[in-house]
Design a protein around this motif. Sequence first.
Motif, short mmCIF file in Angstrom:
data_model
loop_
_atom_site.label_atom_id
_atom_site.label_comp_id
_atom_site.label_asym_id
_atom_site.label_seq_id
_atom_site.Cartn_x
_atom_site.Cartn_y
_atom_site.Cartn_z
N ASP A 136 26.79 11.93 40.72
CA ASP A 136 26.68 11.80 42.17
C ASP A 136 26.66 10.32 42.56
OD1 ASP A 136 26.62 13.49 44.38
OD2 ASP A 136 24.52 12.96 44.78
N SER A 140 29.09 8.26 45.09
CA SER A 140 28.55 7.44 46.17
C SER A 140 29.07 6.01 46.10
CB SER A 140 27.02 7.44 46.15
OG SER A 140 26.54 8.71 46.44
N MET A 143 32.64 5.91 47.23
CA MET A 143 32.71 6.06 48.69
C MET A 143 32.30 4.77 49.38
SD MET A 143 31.16 9.89 49.13
CE MET A 143 31.45 10.07 50.88
N ARG A 147 34.78 3.26 52.06
CA ARG A 147 34.46 3.59 53.45
C ARG A 147 34.85 2.52 54.47
NH1 ARG A 147 29.40 5.37 53.34
NH2 ARG A 147 30.17 7.49 53.37
N ALA A 150 38.83 2.95 55.04
CA ALA A 150 39.61 4.20 55.15
C ALA A 150 39.39 4.86 56.50
CB ALA A 150 39.20 5.16 54.04
N ARG A 151 40.47 5.30 57.09
CA ARG A 151 40.38 6.06 58.34
C ARG A 151 39.94 7.49 58.04
NH1 ARG A 151 39.92 5.32 62.72
NH2 ARG A 151 40.46 6.72 64.38
N MET A 152 40.28 7.93 56.86
CA MET A 152 39.86 9.25 56.39
C MET A 152 39.52 9.14 54.93
SD MET A 152 39.42 12.56 56.35
CE MET A 152 39.96 13.40 57.81
N LEU A 153 38.36 9.63 54.58
CA LEU A 153 37.89 9.57 53.21
C LEU A 153 37.61 11.00 52.73
CD1 LEU A 153 36.83 7.93 50.78
CD2 LEU A 153 34.74 7.50 52.06
N VAL A 154 38.22 11.36 51.62
CA VAL A 154 38.10 12.74 51.14
C VAL A 154 37.59 12.73 49.70
CG1 VAL A 154 39.34 14.91 50.71
CG2 VAL A 154 40.07 13.42 52.56
N ILE A 155 36.63 13.59 49.45
CA ILE A 155 36.19 13.81 48.06
C ILE A 155 36.85 15.11 47.61
CG2 ILE A 155 34.21 13.95 46.49
CD1 ILE A 155 34.24 11.51 48.38
N VAL B 212 36.06 8.17 62.59
CA VAL B 212 36.57 8.09 61.22
C VAL B 212 35.93 9.25 60.45
CG1 VAL B 212 36.64 6.68 59.14
CG2 VAL B 212 36.83 5.61 61.40
N PHE B 213 36.72 9.88 59.61
CA PHE B 213 36.27 11.13 59.00
C PHE B 213 36.04 11.01 57.50
CE2 PHE B 213 38.37 12.35 62.88
CZ PHE B 213 37.55 13.32 63.39
N GLU B 214 35.10 11.82 57.04
CA GLU B 214 34.89 11.97 55.60
C GLU B 214 34.73 13.46 55.30
OE1 GLU B 214 31.91 9.45 53.89
OE2 GLU B 214 32.61 7.70 55.01
N VAL B 215 35.51 13.96 54.38
CA VAL B 215 35.48 15.38 54.03
C VAL B 215 34.95 15.52 52.61
CG1 VAL B 215 36.83 17.48 53.80
CG2 VAL B 215 37.47 15.78 55.51
N ILE B 216 33.92 16.35 52.47
CA ILE B 216 33.31 16.56 51.15
C ILE B 216 33.25 18.06 50.89
CG2 ILE B 216 31.19 16.30 49.81
CD1 ILE B 216 30.54 13.84 51.47
N ARG B 227 32.30 9.89 61.92
CA ARG B 227 31.40 8.78 62.23
C ARG B 227 31.98 7.94 63.35
NH1 ARG B 227 33.53 5.26 57.54
NH2 ARG B 227 34.40 3.59 58.80
N TRP B 237 26.75 9.71 63.02
CA TRP B 237 27.44 10.74 62.24
C TRP B 237 27.28 12.10 62.90
CZ3 TRP B 237 30.56 10.11 58.09
CH2 TRP B 237 30.48 8.90 57.39
N VAL B 407 24.99 3.60 53.95
CA VAL B 407 24.42 4.85 53.43
C VAL B 407 25.47 5.96 53.50
CG1 VAL B 407 22.64 6.62 53.77
CG2 VAL B 407 22.09 4.19 54.09
N GLN B 408 25.67 6.67 52.39
CA GLN B 408 26.61 7.79 52.38
C GLN B 408 25.96 8.96 53.11
OE1 GLN B 408 29.19 6.57 50.84
NE2 GLN B 408 27.94 4.88 50.11
N TYR B 409 26.73 9.65 53.94
CA TYR B 409 26.09 10.76 54.66
C TYR B 409 25.70 11.88 53.72
CZ TYR B 409 30.07 14.13 55.15
OH TYR B 409 31.06 15.05 54.94
N LYS B 410 26.42 12.02 52.63
CA LYS B 410 26.05 13.08 51.69
C LYS B 410 24.68 12.80 51.07
CE LYS B 410 28.17 11.45 47.38
NZ LYS B 410 26.90 11.31 46.70
N ASP B 411 24.29 11.51 51.06
CA ASP B 411 22.95 11.16 50.56
C ASP B 411 21.96 11.06 51.73
OD1 ASP B 411 24.12 10.89 48.03
OD2 ASP B 411 24.65 8.80 48.43
N LYS B 414 21.28 14.43 53.39
CA LYS B 414 21.14 15.54 52.44
C LYS B 414 20.11 16.57 52.92
CE LYS B 414 21.14 16.11 47.46
NZ LYS B 414 21.12 15.40 46.19
#
Lengths: 171, 428
Positions: A136, A140, A143, A147, A150-155, B212-216, B227, B237, B407-411, B414
């Motif tokens: 994890d 992180s 990312m 971050r 990137a305009r779009m960030l995908v995991i 701006v988007f983040e997909v997890i 965000r 967010w 800070v990552q939003y996934k963290d 959480k």
Amino acid sequence: MQSESARVTTAQESRFRVQYPNSRQRAVKVIALDPPSAEMIDELAKKEWKGATFFRALSFASDAEPGKTDAGLSAWLNDLAGRALDLVSEVASSDFIVVVSAAGEDARSVSVIADACTAHHKTLLAIVVPGEGASDADVSASMGHLRPYARMLVIAHDADYITAMLTALRA
Amino acid sequence: MLRKEQNDYLTQTDPGTPMGDLFRCYWMPALLSEELPEADCPPVRLKLMGERLVAFRDSEGKLGLIDEFCAHRGVSLWFGRNEECGLRCPYHGWKFDVNGQCMDVPSEPAESGYAKKVKLKSYPLIEKGGVLWTYMGPPEKQPPEPEYEFCTVPLNQTFMSKRLQETNWLQAMEGGIDSSHVSFLHRGDLSTDPLFKGAAGNKYNMQDLSPVFEVIESEGGLLIGARRNAEDDQYYWRITPWVMPCYTGVPPRGDHPMHGHFWVPIDDHSCWAWSYDYHPTRALTDHEVDSMKAGKGIHVRYVPGTYRPLANKDNDYLMDREAQKAGRTFSGVEGIGMQDASLQESMGPICDRSKENLVSTDNGIIMARHRLMRSAKALVEKGVIPPGVDPEHHKVRQAALLLKRDVQYKDGAKEALKAKQGVRQTSV
């Protein structure tokens, strides 16, 4: 009398939607930021694409200063045949850029690509592929590198997703 | 963009189709509890995933969901008499219990056992959170009951409505995970709707129109973070959960109740848009409930006696060009629910995705389609139980919060993204 909204939204009326190609082919440049990602895009490149081309960032060979290569930006990328290419002109001739990073690998060279994207007003889309054994914290960290740019960030846990995404974006 | 065969794969949910099999792994909202309010009340006919059914509550309060048509001559049991623990066909008097078992064939001697040999298809129907849920898959694979937070809080903390949407389920659901349209289509409502206005977070939506988007990927589906820039080196967010195959949560605003949707296929050309609102820690106020009943927030006003929206395609959605010009609404259609539905219905009953031109910010939609296709394939070919079946996957929350930029939003979010009994939502 039937309303226009009711009439035009029927299945029968759908056949009167004008049939023509409503967009031109896109040039999508996919850049691997690290060796595991380079392996991934080697496989991806074997598929049939309309406007996607695939590159490796040469800078991942450089430990000292991420993003730097001996030849500077004029020989910053490698295509899959091994030819050194100019990053800026590749970015300038693209519609958007996709960078691929394996989680836990050094993704800092994205900043150089992002600068070129900013200069040429191109969207940068970043994909992190965690891969087996990635923690994890690795995800992180990746990312965090990507971050700001990137305009779009995908995991995407599934490397097949890159294929699906590029297809969906008509690459 | 999807090829035609991919579009067909994702949009067809009748029995025997891959997506039909996938949907039949889950408990799905079938009816509101209010539709079967008491024992021996009138039966209700409905169609789900291409199957015509009739639901009733028998004399003992037991719920039944069975094939709509009598096994004798194919009469609709909606005309039936709900009496003495069964639904009796008014044509020749055949009677069926909540499990579809024929109890009585008046023309045959009871001792003959003829009735025992006749059984209508039936599905379990359970009541939870003001909703009647059904599971339409193989009995031996019936999962545990749903655990979505909106249906586990006390009834005075939750409100559910449904509306008919005259499109395929997928284009409706895709609207639910498409956060980037909010700053345009719904912008007029952020400052006026009683269930949205006043939240501190609204200003970020209005100030920054290019999130701006983040997909997890999550265990049950996806988390889609949008965000926007905020003060003090922070991002604002808004995090939308999607639980497979058709549950979405809208990130909250202030202390307003949290809302979201289920998108349940009726057939390939229509779906039920279920809209929930709940608060994790307090009862909904009379004002909130009155507003929801009046069609505010994500709810709609109805054509009386139906669940069809009052603004619908037959009246051009009560288009108000003056309101559009004045900026009170962005599209000219009033109400968040109908703003979405009107545009989605304009795509046609099944959107032709071979002609669409997606952009990078549509990755939430692309990823959802990918997961749906991948999961349906794994189910059909290998029997793999898809994400979102396990009730643990339901215990997710939407969230809206400020986080430091590093800070990552996934963290950082959480804990905010977990449904926890008695814990207030995380919202700005």
